[in-house]
Design a protein around this motif. Structure first.
Motif, PDB file in Angstrom:
ATOM      1  N   ASN A 139       0.845  -1.195   0.000  1.00 39.20           N
ATOM      2  CA  ASN A 139       0.000   0.000   0.000  1.00 39.20           C
ATOM      3  C   ASN A 139       0.883   1.249   0.000  1.00 39.20           C
ATOM      4  OD1 ASN A 139      -1.778   2.125   0.578  1.00 39.20           O
ATOM      5  ND2 ASN A 139      -3.094   0.837   1.843  1.00 39.20           N
ATOM      6  N   PRO A 140       0.816   2.070  -1.066  1.00 36.09           N
ATOM      7  CA  PRO A 140       1.638   3.283  -1.111  1.00 36.09           C
ATOM      8  C   PRO A 140       1.393   4.238   0.044  1.00 36.09           C
ATOM      9  CG  PRO A 140       0.714   2.823  -3.269  1.00 36.09           C
ATOM     10  CD  PRO A 140       0.033   1.894  -2.305  1.00 36.09           C
ATOM     11  N   ASP A 141       0.216   4.161   0.660  1.00 37.08           N
ATOM     12  CA  ASP A 141      -0.119   5.072   1.751  1.00 37.08           C
ATOM     13  C   ASP A 141       0.212   4.502   3.125  1.00 37.08           C
ATOM     14  OD1 ASP A 141      -1.103   7.130   0.107  1.00 37.08           O
ATOM     15  OD2 ASP A 141      -3.018   6.100  -0.112  1.00 37.08           O
ATOM     16  N   ASN A 142       0.870   3.349   3.170  1.00 38.05           N
ATOM     17  CA  ASN A 142       1.257   2.800   4.468  1.00 38.05           C
ATOM     18  C   ASN A 142       2.334   3.690   5.086  1.00 38.05           C
ATOM     19  OD1 ASN A 142       3.172   1.057   6.232  1.00 38.05           O
ATOM     20  ND2 ASN A 142       1.282  -0.126   6.127  1.00 38.05           N
ATOM     21  N   PRO A 143       2.079   4.260   6.267  1.00 40.11           N
ATOM     22  CA  PRO A 143       3.028   5.220   6.853  1.00 40.11           C
ATOM     23  C   PRO A 143       4.071   4.589   7.757  1.00 40.11           C
ATOM     24  CG  PRO A 143       1.025   5.197   8.137  1.00 40.11           C
ATOM     25  CD  PRO A 143       0.829   4.177   7.039  1.00 40.11           C
ATOM     26  N   VAL A 186      -0.070  -3.626   4.157  1.00 37.30           N
ATOM     27  CA  VAL A 186      -1.344  -3.677   3.442  1.00 37.30           C
ATOM     28  C   VAL A 186      -2.245  -2.524   3.865  1.00 37.30           C
ATOM     29  CG1 VAL A 186      -3.382  -5.074   2.926  1.00 37.30           C
ATOM     30  CG2 VAL A 186      -1.158  -6.185   3.235  1.00 37.30           C
ATOM     31  N   ASP A 187      -2.263  -2.219   5.146  1.00 35.10           N
ATOM     32  CA  ASP A 187      -3.115  -1.159   5.705  1.00 35.10           C
ATOM     33  C   ASP A 187      -2.513   0.212   5.387  1.00 35.10           C
ATOM     34  OD1 ASP A 187      -5.010   0.208   7.244  1.00 35.10           O
ATOM     35  OD2 ASP A 187      -4.937  -1.279   8.848  1.00 35.10           O
ATOM     36  N   ILE A 197      -4.433  -3.806  10.109  1.00 37.09           N
ATOM     37  CA  ILE A 197      -4.955  -5.064   9.581  1.00 37.09           C
ATOM     38  C   ILE A 197      -4.199  -5.483   8.328  1.00 37.09           C
ATOM     39  CG2 ILE A 197      -6.992  -6.268   8.688  1.00 37.09           C
ATOM     40  CD1 ILE A 197      -7.253  -5.499  11.618  1.00 37.09           C
ATOM     41  N   ASN A 198      -3.813  -6.734   8.275  1.00 35.07           N
ATOM     42  CA  ASN A 198      -3.377  -7.357   7.031  1.00 35.07           C
ATOM     43  C   ASN A 198      -4.609  -8.077   6.490  1.00 35.07           C
ATOM     44  OD1 ASN A 198      -2.436  -9.284   5.088  1.00 35.07           O
ATOM     45  ND2 ASN A 198      -0.374  -9.131   5.936  1.00 35.07           N
ATOM     46  N   SER A 199      -5.260  -7.473   5.503  1.00 36.48           N
ATOM     47  CA  SER A 199      -6.588  -7.907   5.058  1.00 36.48           C
ATOM     48  C   SER A 199      -6.557  -8.956   3.959  1.00 36.48           C
ATOM     49  CB  SER A 199      -7.377  -6.691   4.572  1.00 36.48           C
ATOM     50  OG  SER A 199      -6.680  -6.031   3.523  1.00 36.48           O
ATOM     51  N   LEU A 229      -0.697  -6.139  14.589  1.00 32.03           N
ATOM     52  CA  LEU A 229      -1.610  -6.079  13.449  1.00 32.03           C
ATOM     53  C   LEU A 229      -2.414  -7.360  13.369  1.00 32.03           C
ATOM     54  CD1 LEU A 229      -0.102  -7.632  10.564  1.00 32.03           C
ATOM     55  CD2 LEU A 229       1.575  -6.090  11.546  1.00 32.03           C
ATOM     56  N   GLY A 230      -3.640  -7.218  12.906  1.00 33.64           N
ATOM     57  CA  GLY A 230      -4.549  -8.349  12.845  1.00 33.64           C
ATOM     58  C   GLY A 230      -4.472  -9.102  11.529  1.00 33.64           C
ATOM     59  N   LEU A 231      -4.893 -10.361  11.561  1.00 36.37           N
ATOM     60  CA  LEU A 231      -4.927 -11.215  10.382  1.00 36.37           C
ATOM     61  C   LEU A 231      -6.297 -11.897  10.358  1.00 36.37           C
ATOM     62  CD1 LEU A 231      -2.966 -12.113   8.092  1.00 36.37           C
ATOM     63  CD2 LEU A 231      -2.442 -14.120   9.490  1.00 36.37           C
TER      64      LEU A 231
END
Length: 539
Positions: A139-143, A186-187, A197-199, A229-231
């Motif tokens: 995700n490019p917006d993952n900070p 991913v988030d 979350i890793n969706s 982080l959740g899975l």
């Protein structure tokens, strides 16, 4: 079958006290402003088997090393030596960040970098690094990741991660720690601020993150860090809060990592002060729930965690054999690192002048090998301007980036080349004057992984206020370079000349100028695809 994929369980300590075993499960942070006093507290009160240090001078770290040699020579001493010992020790060697390593793409150089880091780190008394970062920057917006990741493609990330682990752990020199299981990237949110979350579905996860983690386990990585982080495909949660963070999830740590993937190495939590865990359960439960889920070492443990874990054992909430099994894993790693002998634990010589020169050369080669021209529409590169010309340097980015840039590397290099330089840091609309008289404008963007403020990599507010006096459409040559975040062209869609350096260090700044003035060619390839921005070649 590899060392950590064996079915035989690790041996269990039988002859040590329960208090001793619980202490081996704790890794407190030593305060930056009082490292020595923090060590006393860690050893006397928390009975800790490991400690974590960050952002210290070389003098402080060497003094700490000597105190540890006298007080607790078998102590695991951890730090985030992600891009060299200089990541956390002022004055030690600094390498380009992971994303630059990914853009360079040379596994041999990554191996050499990790080996050099391990050797220099051991001289300073550090024997455990929380690296490599093997998350996938999907995700490019993952900070939270950004320049901290090798890239987005599983095969590429795994290959670089394997090289890093091999170099770091060669000869038992230093323990590596791959992070953050089950995988960030991913988030678009930050684990420091909330549970992310890793969706991905199970199939998607196994083809991407699962592939990487299998490679890390096959590489016999000494330890793995669990992220907050959740899975949801594995542990969707049982109430309105949704998927729990992996740090307290038995299905993720025990069922997936331990049993399905077969990992029997050391499992450490991410920092237990982050809102990704403390926003989900109260602080007094974090250590207990992590150990119950199958973890071994509680990072940034609380002052009461030793007592809380003992009470949990006494109440039957945690089996004593589980505590002893985790403590055995810790001692197994200490033995591998030679910490059970003062001679082998502290006999690491300082890097020689020749070694330091080789480290600097390696840093320069990786930085140069990472540079990539993203756009050169007006064919300004290589730039041809008269010597002694007036040029402008506009640096923008979060204030946290400024201390590392205060040396004025970019500006001073230009001055050394004979140019007359006027420079700004986050200028306002009225700060920049007489641009029409400049022969060229260098716009440098300093945004890297975990830039402050947390939770975003977007430029806003003061960092972008100069745009009210935009010069992108003028005839003056404008060279824009992102010294970090690879996605910044999205915020400069009309830029005609754009370079990605993937890292912000001195060697990356030097490499960009060599490229700009035709002394080098951009050999890097994008470790992320920049989908939706423009077409580019990537790994």
């Amino acid at each position: 079958m590899s060392y950590y994929r064996r079915s035989k369980a690790v041996s269990i300590i039988e002859n040590e006290s329960l208090d001793y075993c619980i202490g081996q499960l704790l890794c407190p942070l030593l305060r930056r402003d009082s490292v020595s006093d923090s060590l006393d507290y860690a050893l006397n009160v928390q009975k800790a088997g490991s400690v974590f240090i960050q952002n210290q001078s070389a003098e402080n770290v060497l003094a700490l090393k000597e105190k540890i040699r006298r007080r607790a020579p078998d102590l695991l001493v951890a730090a985030d030596l992600v891009y060299g010992a200089g990541s956390q020790i002022v004055g030690a060697t600094v390498f380009p960040q992971h994303l630059a390593m990914g853009a360079c793409g040379d596994t041999q150089k990554v191996y050499e970098l990790a080996k050099f880091t391990a050797s220099e780190g051991r001289y300073y008394g550090i024997n455990w690094t929380f690296s490599p970062v093997v998350d996938l920057l999907i995700n490019p917006d993952n900070p939270c990741l950004n320049t901290r990741a090798f890239g987005e493609r599983p095969e590429h990330v795994a290959a670089l991660g394997e090289a890093f682990v091999a170099g770091c752990q060669e000869g038992g020199l230093m323990a590596a720690c791959a992070k953050h299981f089950p995988g960030d990237g991913v988030d678009d949110r930050d684990q420091h601020l909330c549970t992310t979350i890793n969706s991905l579905s199970r199939t998607e996860w196994m083809q991407t993150f699962g592939y990487v983690w299998e490679k890390m386990i096959s590489a016999q990585v000494d330890s793995i860090m669990i992220g907050h982080l959740g899975l949801p495909w594995l542990d969707p949660g049982a109430d309105w809060r949704g998927p729990p963070p992996a740090t307290i999830s038995k299905p993720i740590i025990t069922n997936l990592l331990r049993q399905e993937l077969g990992y029997d190495g050391l499992v450490v939590s991410d920092a237990m002060v982050m809102a990704g865990i403390t926003g989900f359960i109260r602080r007094s439960r974090t250590a207990v729930e992590f150990i119950k889920a199958g973890g071994d070492i509680v990072l940034f443990c609380g002052a009461q965690d030793h007592q809380l874990l003992r009470e949990a054992v006494e109440k039957g909430e945690i089996e004593e054999q589980q505590v002893r099994r985790s403590a055995s894993r810790v001692l197994r790693l200490k033995h591998k690192l030679g910490l059970t002998s003062k001679e082998s634990a502290f006999n690491h010589a300082p890097p020689s002048t020749g070694d330091l020169a080789l480290g600097k050369k390696l840093s320069r080669e990786i930085a140069s090998g990472a540079i990539k021209i993203v756009r050169n529409e007006k064919r300004l590169l290589p730039l041809s301007i008269e010597a002694e010309s007036q040029v402008a340097v506009v640096n923008i980015g979060y204030e946290s980036a400024k201390p590392g840039h205060d040396q004025g590397v970019f500006e001073n290099l230009l001055r050394d080349m004979g140019f007359e330089v006027e420079a700004w840091w986050n200028p306002g609309p009225s700060d920049i004057n007489n641009l029409s008289a400049k022969a060229a404008i260098f716009l440098n963007i300093f945004v890297t992984g975990q830039s402050k403020p947390l939770g975003t990599t977007r430029l806003s507010g003061k960092t972008m206020s100069w745009c009210f006096r935009s010069f992108l459409a003028e005839e003056i040559p404008v060279i824009i370079t992102s010294f970090g975040c690879p996605y910044k062209i999205k915020e400069f869609p009309s830029a005609h000349t754009f370079i990605n350096a993937f890292s912000s260090g001195e060697e990356s700044q030097r490499a960009v100028l060599e490229l700009v003035f035709g002394k080098a060619q951009g050999q890097g390839r994008h470790p992320v695809s920049l989908k939706g921005f423009f077409h580019c070649e990537y790994y």
